[in-house]
Write a protein that holds these residues in place. Structure first.
Motif, PDB file in Angstrom:
ATOM      1  N   THR A 148       0.788  -1.235   0.000  1.00 45.63           N
ATOM      2  CA  THR A 148       0.000   0.000   0.000  1.00 45.63           C
ATOM      3  C   THR A 148       0.817   1.279   0.000  1.00 45.63           C
ATOM      4  N   GLY A 149       2.064   1.231   0.478  1.00 39.64           N
ATOM      5  CA  GLY A 149       2.838   2.463   0.618  1.00 39.64           C
ATOM      6  C   GLY A 149       2.278   3.401   1.667  1.00 39.64           C
ATOM      7  N   ALA A 150       1.508   2.866   2.627  1.00 39.41           N
ATOM      8  CA  ALA A 150       0.854   3.695   3.636  1.00 39.41           C
ATOM      9  C   ALA A 150       1.843   4.141   4.707  1.00 39.41           C
ATOM     10  N   GLN A 151       1.713   5.398   5.136  1.00 40.75           N
ATOM     11  CA  GLN A 151       2.604   5.919   6.165  1.00 40.75           C
ATOM     12  C   GLN A 151       2.449   5.169   7.482  1.00 40.75           C
ATOM     13  N   SER A 152       1.199   4.794   7.814  1.00 40.88           N
ATOM     14  CA  SER A 152       0.979   4.060   9.059  1.00 40.88           C
ATOM     15  C   SER A 152       1.706   2.721   9.047  1.00 40.88           C
ATOM     16  N   ALA A 153       1.734   2.065   7.876  1.00 38.24           N
ATOM     17  CA  ALA A 153       2.440   0.787   7.770  1.00 38.24           C
ATOM     18  C   ALA A 153       3.944   0.989   7.905  1.00 38.24           C
ATOM     19  N   PHE A 197       9.314   0.777  -2.317  1.00 41.21           N
ATOM     20  CA  PHE A 197       8.607   0.058  -3.376  1.00 41.21           C
ATOM     21  C   PHE A 197       7.113   0.343  -3.332  1.00 41.21           C
ATOM     22  N   GLY A 198       6.532   0.334  -2.123  1.00 44.91           N
ATOM     23  CA  GLY A 198       5.097   0.569  -2.000  1.00 44.91           C
ATOM     24  C   GLY A 198       4.682   1.936  -2.500  1.00 44.91           C
ATOM     25  N   MET A 199       5.507   2.938  -2.304  1.00 47.64           N
ATOM     26  CA  MET A 199       5.173   4.278  -2.763  1.00 47.64           C
ATOM     27  C   MET A 199       5.341   4.438  -4.263  1.00 47.64           C
ATOM     28  N   MET A 200       6.297   3.728  -4.860  1.00 45.31           N
ATOM     29  CA  MET A 200       6.647   3.967  -6.258  1.00 45.31           C
ATOM     30  C   MET A 200       5.937   3.057  -7.258  1.00 45.31           C
ATOM     31  N   LYS A 201       5.367   1.956  -6.814  1.00 41.17           N
ATOM     32  CA  LYS A 201       5.031   0.873  -7.736  1.00 41.17           C
ATOM     33  C   LYS A 201       4.042   1.258  -8.825  1.00 41.17           C
ATOM     34  N   PHE A 202       3.134   2.200  -8.570  1.00 46.23           N
ATOM     35  CA  PHE A 202       2.127   2.548  -9.576  1.00 46.23           C
ATOM     36  C   PHE A 202       2.307   3.954 -10.152  1.00 46.23           C
ATOM     37  N   ALA A 203       3.317   4.686  -9.710  1.00 45.54           N
ATOM     38  CA  ALA A 203       3.467   6.078 -10.149  1.00 45.54           C
ATOM     39  C   ALA A 203       3.645   6.180 -11.656  1.00 45.54           C
ATOM     40  N   LEU A 261      13.385  11.219  -9.481  1.00 47.26           N
ATOM     41  CA  LEU A 261      12.776  12.175  -8.559  1.00 47.26           C
ATOM     42  C   LEU A 261      11.790  11.473  -7.632  1.00 47.26           C
ATOM     43  N   ASN A 262      11.021  10.542  -8.190  1.00 47.70           N
ATOM     44  CA  ASN A 262      10.071   9.782  -7.381  1.00 47.70           C
ATOM     45  C   ASN A 262      10.798   8.949  -6.326  1.00 47.70           C
ATOM     46  N   LEU A 263      11.966   8.394  -6.693  1.00 52.69           N
ATOM     47  CA  LEU A 263      12.769   7.617  -5.756  1.00 52.69           C
ATOM     48  C   LEU A 263      13.280   8.490  -4.616  1.00 52.69           C
ATOM     49  N   THR A 306       9.783   7.516   3.302  1.00 56.75           N
ATOM     50  CA  THR A 306       9.901   6.220   3.975  1.00 56.75           C
ATOM     51  C   THR A 306      10.868   6.309   5.150  1.00 56.75           C
ATOM     52  N   GLY A 307      11.988   6.978   4.935  1.00 61.15           N
ATOM     53  CA  GLY A 307      12.943   7.153   6.029  1.00 61.15           C
ATOM     54  C   GLY A 307      12.343   7.910   7.195  1.00 61.15           C
ATOM     55  N   LEU A 308      11.534   8.933   6.900  1.00 56.90           N
ATOM     56  CA  LEU A 308      10.917   9.733   7.953  1.00 56.90           C
ATOM     57  C   LEU A 308       9.961   8.894   8.797  1.00 56.90           C
ATOM     58  N   TYR A 309       9.037   8.198   8.132  1.00 59.96           N
ATOM     59  CA  TYR A 309       8.015   7.457   8.877  1.00 59.96           C
ATOM     60  C   TYR A 309       8.584   6.187   9.510  1.00 59.96           C
TER      61      TYR A 309
END
Length: 243
Positions: free
Chosen positions: A67-72, A96-102, A181-183, A190-193
């Motif tokens: 999902t790329g969810a921040q909570s996860a 990977f979760g954040m980038m997969k569908f961009a 840029l997306n990476l 991801t590092g922040l959360y």
């Protein structure tokens, strides 16, 4: 940032035969591939909502990859802190979760240009939707750099990811540049959360496990709430069209 000129993109904002389609005339194989891909992304995202409470307290690393969810990401960082997940894997799964569908929305902007931006901005081209389009569809060097920054900052509230990604394709941003840029953005968020979860540790693990213990009721609430919101929005739009 390498871009195309407005003249190079004339064909990417074709006159429309139907207002709910981003292309005019007979669709090409690329049109169909991208169009069905977008709907699959939306369907997938909707289907993931009820699953989040089940996985966040048992396998948050898998959940963030799905999902790329921040909570996860936060839960995965907390699990890493207590030794239940590798920290490097938690970070990689979040990226990977954040980038997969961009790339799907980048391709939509590449294929259909401003037509796709108007569909993503919403049916009423007034107010917030109009301001978004005014900001993202002016083809100037400053706007192209602004779109590049928006790709990095996609998770900031009020920065709509699909609209920004489609804008990047429309202004002619090359796929390697877009992915780079997306990476950067995905790694930063991801590092922040994940770092936040790692810092919290055991208390965050306990919260995640409590959510999973109540997953049945939370999932039902999510489904019912989503249906209520969708129904209310549909009625509101119908009322605005009649007025």
């Amino acid at each position: 940032m390498t871009t195309e000129t407005q003249r190079d993109r004339v064909g990417k904002s074709r006159p429309l035969d139907k207002s709910w389609l981003p292309w005019g005339g007979a669709p090409s194989s690329k049109d169909l591939f991208c169009w069905y891909g977008i709907w699959l992304v939306f369907a997938y995202s909707f289907a993931m909502w009820p699953l989040k409470p089940w996985l966040i307290g048992t396998n948050p690393v898998l959940l963030e990859a799905m999902t790329g969810a921040q909570s996860a990401m936060t839960a995965a960082g907390a699990f890493a802190r207590v030794g239940e997940a590798p920290l490097a894997l938690a970070v990689a799964a979040g990226i990977f979760g954040m980038m997969k569908f961009a790339w799907v929305f980048w391709l939509a902007g590449r294929l259909w240009g401003e037509n796709m931006l108007r569909l993503l901005a919403g049916p009423a081209q007034e107010g917030r939707a109009k301001r978004r389009l005014g900001l993202l569809t002016r083809d100037t060097p400053a706007r192209r750099w602004l779109i590049g920054a928006a790709v990095v900052l996609e998770k900031v509230p009020m920065v709509p990811g699909p609209l920004v990604f489609a804008s990047a394709g429309w202004v002619g941003m090359r796929l390697p540049t877009f992915l780079f840029l997306n990476l950067i953005g995905a790694a930063a968020w991801t590092g922040l959360y994940t770092g936040l979860g790692y810092a919290i540790g055991q208390p965050a693990v306990e919260i995640a496990e409590t959510i999973t213990d109540q997953a049945v009721w939370i999932s039902l609430a999510v489904i019912v709430g989503g249906l209520v919101v969708q129904t209310a929005m549909s009625r509101f739009r119908a009322a605005r069209r009649r007025s």
